[in-house]
Design an enzyme around this catalytic site. Structure first.
Site, PDB file in Angstrom:
ATOM      1  N   LEU A  14       0.624  -0.975  -0.097  1.00 25.93           N
ATOM      2  CA  LEU A  14       0.069  -0.392   0.023  1.00 25.93           C
ATOM      3  C   LEU A  14       0.730   1.121   0.134  1.00 25.93           C
ATOM      4  O   LEU A  14       2.007   1.305   0.556  1.00 25.93           O
ATOM      5  CB  LEU A  14      -1.115  -0.242   1.147  1.00 25.93           C
ATOM      6  CG  LEU A  14      -2.390   1.526   1.380  1.00 25.93           C
ATOM      7  CD1 LEU A  14      -3.410   0.526   2.430  1.00 25.93           C
ATOM      8  CD2 LEU A  14      -1.394   2.365   1.609  1.00 25.93           C
ATOM      9  N   ILE A  15       0.244   2.082  -1.137  1.00 18.61           N
ATOM     10  CA  ILE A  15       1.487   3.148  -1.337  1.00 18.61           C
ATOM     11  C   ILE A  15       0.630   4.419  -0.948  1.00 18.61           C
ATOM     12  O   ILE A  15      -0.798   4.593  -1.835  1.00 18.61           O
ATOM     13  CB  ILE A  15       1.846   3.425  -2.467  1.00 18.61           C
ATOM     14  CG1 ILE A  15       2.685   2.096  -2.846  1.00 18.61           C
ATOM     15  CG2 ILE A  15       3.218   4.268  -2.490  1.00 18.61           C
ATOM     16  CD1 ILE A  15       3.295   1.612  -4.253  1.00 18.61           C
ATOM     17  N   GLY A  23       5.140   9.107  -5.093  1.00 17.26           N
ATOM     18  CA  GLY A  23       4.412   7.808  -5.166  1.00 17.26           C
ATOM     19  C   GLY A  23       4.323   8.052  -6.363  1.00 17.26           C
ATOM     20  O   GLY A  23       3.738   5.710  -6.128  1.00 17.26           O
ATOM     21  N   SER A 147      12.896  13.535   3.679  1.00 18.11           N
ATOM     22  CA  SER A 147      13.067  14.349   3.159  1.00 18.11           C
ATOM     23  C   SER A 147      14.719  14.306   3.743  1.00 18.11           C
ATOM     24  O   SER A 147      15.350  13.621   5.046  1.00 18.11           O
ATOM     25  CB  SER A 147      12.361  15.153   3.195  1.00 18.11           C
ATOM     26  OG  SER A 147      13.252  16.561   2.679  1.00 18.11           O
ATOM     27  N   TYR A 160       7.880  22.564   8.139  1.00 18.65           N
ATOM     28  CA  TYR A 160       8.171  21.470   7.268  1.00 18.65           C
ATOM     29  C   TYR A 160       8.594  20.267   8.306  1.00 18.65           C
ATOM     30  O   TYR A 160       9.257  19.241   8.040  1.00 18.65           O
ATOM     31  CB  TYR A 160       8.487  21.588   5.797  1.00 18.65           C
ATOM     32  CG  TYR A 160       8.306  20.479   5.107  1.00 18.65           C
ATOM     33  CD1 TYR A 160       7.665  19.510   4.553  1.00 18.65           C
ATOM     34  CD2 TYR A 160       9.943  20.154   4.329  1.00 18.65           C
ATOM     35  CE1 TYR A 160       7.669  18.867   3.284  1.00 18.65           C
ATOM     36  CE2 TYR A 160       9.979  19.327   3.945  1.00 18.65           C
ATOM     37  CZ  TYR A 160       8.642  18.270   3.139  1.00 18.65           C
ATOM     38  OH  TYR A 160       9.801  17.223   2.440  1.00 18.65           O
TER      39      TYR A 160
END
Length: 287
Positions: A14-15, A23, A147, A160
């Site tokens: 599952l992505i 993605g 990230s 972020y």
């Protein structure tokens, strides 16, 4: 590796966040390697690009589009339950959904910061919490795209980076416990990737500069630096290759960077005990 037996169902991954970028590329790449990819997104009307890419790659039959909003617990639970009901197993999850943000705390509200945390951190927590019992049953993989901003704090990215730092700490803490039940945890750390992620930040640059007040010179320098970094960005497919490597590896690492540049950048922080080397880099982005 996914099973190649004709009598066994393919492994299911599952992505999240598959309408574009990393993605989308991951869903297609995983399907090409034999996985059944449950490709989720908040708005399934945006699935045309994914379906086209899957068809061109000859894997349309192994890419299944489903709705999942990581900020909605009911949506997360419904999607995971449906996957188990229809496929009988969940072998891997790729937490990829997220949203960029540009701003500095003095010039935005706490509500703005909470919204960034909601999608980039709490969304990961929600999906992970729902998936873990099923990953435990399959002795599966939990892969989360963070990230380099989850390791190195960056100016005009306080909210972020705070969210990505939180994800890194959450997964690093979870990894040894999950391992006792056979679940491997991996953090994938991209640097600059040529995708719609930056465009989706939706910043009116002239307006932002006008509103930046005393931070305007710093913002101008930061934007110039960022434009240069993204001019040399890697492709989503290159970043996705690291994720599929984590899916197939016998013992995937806790941290995997998607490029040499990302690895070098993260290494600056991880060997920097007093923080001076890190600040030497990021000070230069705004000065």
């Amino acid at each position: 590796m996914p099973s190649t037996s004709t009598n066994a169902r393919p492994k299911t991954v599952l992505i999240t966040g598959t309408s574009s970028g990393i993605g989308l590329a991951t869903a297609v790449a995983a399907a090409r390697e034999g996985w059944h990819a449950v490709a989720t997104m908040r708005d399934t009307s945006r699935a045309d690009a994914l379906r086209k890419a899957a068809s061109e790659a000859g894997v349309a039959d192994r890419v299944e589009v489903r709705r999942l909003d990581v900020t909605d617990p009911a949506s997360v639970a419904a999607c995971v339950d449906a996957v188990i009901t229809e496929h009988g197993r969940l072998d891997a999850v790729v937490n990829n959904a997220g949203a960029g943000h540009l701003g500095t705390v003095e010039q935005e509200t706490v509500a703005d910061v909470r919204a960034v945390m909601e999608v980039n951190f709490f969304g990961v927590v929600e999906v992970t919490r729902a998936a873990l019992p099923h990953l435990r049953a399959s002795r599966g993989r939990l892969i989360t795209v963070t990230s380099v901003g989850g390791v190195v704090g960056q100016p005009f990215n306080e909210a972020y980076c705070a969210a990505k730092f939180a994800v890194e700490g959450f997964m690093e803490s979870l990894a040894p416990l999950a391992a006792t039940t056979g679940v491997t945890v991996t953090l994938v750390e991209p640097g600059a990737v040529a995708s719609e992620f930056v465009a989706n930040v939706n910043v009116d640059i002239p307006a932002a500069l006008e509103a930046a007040g005393p931070y305007a010179p710093a913002l101008r320098n930061y934007l110039d630096r960022t434009a240069g970094a993204f001019a040399d960005a890697q492709s989503p497919a290159e970043a996705a290759a690291t994720i599929t490597e984590a899916l197939r590896a016998v013992r995937p690492a806790l941290r995997m960077q998607t490029s040499d540049a990302a690895g070098g950048f993260v290494a600056t922080k991880l060997k920097d005990l007093d923080g001076s080397a890190t600040l030497a880099v990021t000070n230069g982005w705004v000065a």
